[in-house]
Design a protein around this motif. Sequence first.
Motif, mmCIF file in Angstrom:
data_model
loop_
_atom_site.group_PDB
_atom_site.id
_atom_site.type_symbol
_atom_site.label_atom_id
_atom_site.label_comp_id
_atom_site.label_asym_id
_atom_site.label_seq_id
_atom_site.Cartn_x
_atom_site.Cartn_y
_atom_site.Cartn_z
ATOM 1 N N HIS A 89 -0.954 -2.938 1.415
ATOM 2 C CA HIS A 89 -1.491 -2.911 0.142
ATOM 3 C C HIS A 89 -1.440 -1.518 -0.488
ATOM 4 N N ASP A 90 -0.629 -1.147 -1.405
ATOM 5 C CA ASP A 90 -0.602 0.366 -1.872
ATOM 6 C C ASP A 90 -0.458 0.282 -3.377
ATOM 7 N N ILE A 91 -1.015 1.259 -4.055
ATOM 8 C CA ILE A 91 -0.759 1.430 -5.471
ATOM 9 C C ILE A 91 0.206 2.797 -5.501
ATOM 10 N N ILE A 92 0.893 2.846 -6.484
ATOM 11 C CA ILE A 92 1.496 3.852 -6.664
ATOM 12 C C ILE A 92 1.578 4.111 -8.273
ATOM 13 N N MET A 93 1.144 5.122 -8.811
ATOM 14 C CA MET A 93 1.213 5.158 -10.481
ATOM 15 C C MET A 93 1.862 6.386 -10.643
ATOM 16 N N LYS A 94 2.668 6.379 -11.684
ATOM 17 C CA LYS A 94 3.471 7.420 -12.354
ATOM 18 C C LYS A 94 3.039 7.594 -13.744
ATOM 19 N N GLY A 95 2.152 8.797 -14.055
ATOM 20 C CA GLY A 95 1.942 9.316 -15.112
ATOM 21 C C GLY A 95 1.166 8.657 -16.182
ATOM 22 N N ARG A 96 0.399 7.503 -15.468
ATOM 23 C CA ARG A 96 -0.588 6.610 -16.146
ATOM 24 C C ARG A 96 0.302 5.595 -17.223
ATOM 25 N N LYS A 97 1.712 5.523 -16.932
ATOM 26 C CA LYS A 97 2.414 4.778 -17.877
ATOM 27 C C LYS A 97 3.020 3.617 -16.885
ATOM 28 N N ILE A 115 2.370 -1.919 -7.399
ATOM 29 C CA ILE A 115 1.260 -2.473 -6.544
ATOM 30 C C ILE A 115 1.986 -3.339 -5.541
ATOM 31 N N THR A 116 1.660 -3.087 -4.243
ATOM 32 C CA THR A 116 2.174 -4.159 -3.186
ATOM 33 C C THR A 116 1.000 -4.726 -2.692
ATOM 34 N N GLY A 117 1.335 -5.658 -1.772
ATOM 35 C CA GLY A 117 0.441 -6.562 -1.096
ATOM 36 C C GLY A 117 -0.356 -7.513 -2.061
ATOM 37 N N VAL A 118 0.336 -7.897 -3.303
ATOM 38 C CA VAL A 118 -0.251 -8.744 -4.109
ATOM 39 C C VAL A 118 -0.022 -10.150 -3.746
ATOM 40 N N LYS A 119 -1.023 -11.045 -3.545
ATOM 41 C CA LYS A 119 -0.973 -12.508 -3.192
ATOM 42 C C LYS A 119 -0.776 -13.231 -4.330
ATOM 43 N N HIS A 120 -1.386 -13.015 -5.397
ATOM 44 C CA HIS A 120 -1.554 -13.762 -6.730
ATOM 45 C C HIS A 120 -1.923 -13.066 -7.891
ATOM 46 N N VAL A 121 -1.158 -13.423 -8.948
ATOM 47 C CA VAL A 121 -1.499 -12.941 -10.474
ATOM 48 C C VAL A 121 -2.479 -13.929 -10.974
ATOM 49 N N GLU A 122 -3.876 -13.545 -11.195
ATOM 50 C CA GLU A 122 -4.611 -14.492 -11.559
ATOM 51 C C GLU A 122 -4.677 -14.599 -13.020
ATOM 52 N N LEU A 169 -5.414 -9.156 -13.783
ATOM 53 C CA LEU A 169 -6.378 -9.399 -12.656
ATOM 54 C C LEU A 169 -5.398 -9.983 -11.602
ATOM 55 N N LEU A 170 -5.222 -9.336 -10.536
ATOM 56 C CA LEU A 170 -4.423 -9.659 -9.276
ATOM 57 C C LEU A 170 -5.399 -9.931 -8.014
ATOM 58 N N GLU A 171 -4.881 -10.801 -7.439
ATOM 59 C CA GLU A 171 -5.426 -10.955 -5.909
ATOM 60 C C GLU A 171 -4.557 -10.128 -4.845
ATOM 61 N N THR A 172 -4.984 -9.298 -4.300
ATOM 62 C CA THR A 172 -4.418 -8.583 -3.228
ATOM 63 C C THR A 172 -4.600 -8.729 -1.699
ATOM 64 N N THR A 173 -4.142 -8.117 -0.933
ATOM 65 C CA THR A 173 -4.465 -8.442 0.643
ATOM 66 C C THR A 173 -5.915 -7.736 0.922
ATOM 67 N N MET A 174 -6.205 -6.771 0.000
ATOM 68 C CA MET A 174 -7.731 -5.995 0.139
ATOM 69 C C MET A 174 -8.585 -6.388 -1.126
ATOM 70 N N GLY A 175 -8.316 -7.540 -1.806
ATOM 71 C CA GLY A 175 -9.384 -7.990 -2.561
ATOM 72 C C GLY A 175 -9.019 -8.092 -4.141
ATOM 73 N N PHE A 176 -9.612 -8.629 -4.913
ATOM 74 C CA PHE A 176 -9.183 -8.656 -6.453
ATOM 75 C C PHE A 176 -9.213 -7.163 -6.984
ATOM 76 N N ASP A 199 -17.480 -7.208 -3.374
ATOM 77 C CA ASP A 199 -18.973 -7.346 -3.279
ATOM 78 C C ASP A 199 -19.392 -6.301 -2.514
ATOM 79 N N GLN A 200 -19.874 -5.015 -2.920
ATOM 80 C CA GLN A 200 -20.423 -3.783 -2.209
ATOM 81 C C GLN A 200 -21.835 -3.941 -2.160
ATOM 82 N N ASP A 201 -22.554 -4.669 -3.111
ATOM 83 C CA ASP A 201 -23.887 -4.386 -3.347
ATOM 84 C C ASP A 201 -24.682 -5.618 -2.428
#
Length: 102
Positions: free
Chosen positions: A19-27, A31-38, A46-53, A87-89
């Motif tokens: 799972h990687d995120i590459i952002m170019k200029g906020r525009k 996103i890689t590692g996407v399992k499903h677009v909720e 809202l995307l389900e990725t290999t690292m969570g939602f 769920d970090q809490d």
Amino acid sequence: MDQYYTPSSINRDKPVPNHDIIMKGRKKIEITGVKHVESFDHEEFLLETTMGFLAIKGSHLKMQNLNVEQGIVVIEGKIFDISYLDDQDGDHAKGFFSKLFK
């Protein structure tokens, strides 16, 4: 992205990229590692990725590219916020939708 692993899901034949995120200029965001677009609209994805939602918020958002086989999503528009809904809490009673609509 030369490292691939097989998740403990039903389909073990298909390699899932990290799972990687590459952002170019906020525009533009790729996103890689996407399992499903909720869900998605012009203000939130809202995307389900290999690292969570993953929630992406902004304005005038549109899906530029979707490659289900490779798990790649490209979104264009004005990006305000990128956040994981994990769920970090230790609060296991709440689902991810209740966290999304706080």
